[in-house]
Enzyme design. Structure first.
Site, PDB file in Angstrom:
ATOM      1  N   GLY A 114      31.279 -26.431 -34.768  1.00 38.93           N
ATOM      2  CA  GLY A 114      30.346 -26.117 -33.690  1.00 38.93           C
ATOM      3  C   GLY A 114      29.476 -24.941 -34.097  1.00 38.93           C
ATOM      4  CG  HIS A 115      30.024 -22.739 -36.908  1.00 37.39           C
ATOM      5  ND1 HIS A 115      29.956 -22.828 -38.276  1.00 37.39           N
ATOM      6  CD2 HIS A 115      31.341 -22.800 -36.608  1.00 37.39           C
ATOM      7  CE1 HIS A 115      31.172 -22.918 -38.764  1.00 37.39           C
ATOM      8  NE2 HIS A 115      32.046 -22.921 -37.778  1.00 37.39           N
TER       9      HIS A 115
END
Ligand code: TYD
Length: 135
Positions: A51-52
């Protein structure tokens, strides 16, 4: 459409009846010098990681045990990769958003990284990442 730069890389495998052996040399089998190694383990069922994206960091991810999926997204294209053997891994270029899921029980994800840890290298906000890819 695929993601330019991101790909599976197959590693040398020395097969032996006593057990197989695989090795990785920085700037040879992976396209960067290895400055850091970290691993994910004891991942509970159903968990999602990642998630990055990273501004500069390049990474190479291997399923040392078990399996999991990695979804890569460069802002234009998205692709799901399945990792389930320790003799190949996924090269992730910089400026690629990643999400990881489908971890099997007992799975271990080892990551080789081109830089030491630096929180300022992260995009943790997807909208901010997308904006940066359009610039
Ligand atoms: P993060 O990169 O968000 O994990 P993942 O992508 O696997 O979900 O890192 C989780 C936490 O661990 C975050 O607080 C930063 C810290 N961390 C370090 O301190 N050093 C490291 O080398 C890494 C990868 C993470």
């Amino acid at each position: 459409m695929g993601l330019p730069g991101c790909r599976f890389i197959y590693l040398p495998k020395i097969t032996d009846p006593r057990g197989n052996l695989t090795f990785i040399e920085g700037a040879n089998h992976v396209p960067f010098d290895i400055k850091r190694v970290y691993y994910l383990y004891d991942v509970p069922g159903g968990a999602e990681r990642g998630g990055h994206a990273h501004k500069e960091l390049q990474q190479f991810m291997i399923a040392m045990s078990g399996s999991f999926d990695v979804v890569l997204d460069d802002g234009s294209n998205k692709q799901r990769f399945h990792l389930n053997r320790s003799y190949y891994g996924l090269y992730i270029a910089n400026m690629v958003w990643r999400e990881m899921d489908n971890f099997s029980s007992g799975s271990v994800c080892m990551v080789l990284a081109s830089e030491k840890f630096d929180e300022t290298d992260y995009y943790r906000d997807y909208k901010e990442f997308l904006k940066a890819t359009k610039q």
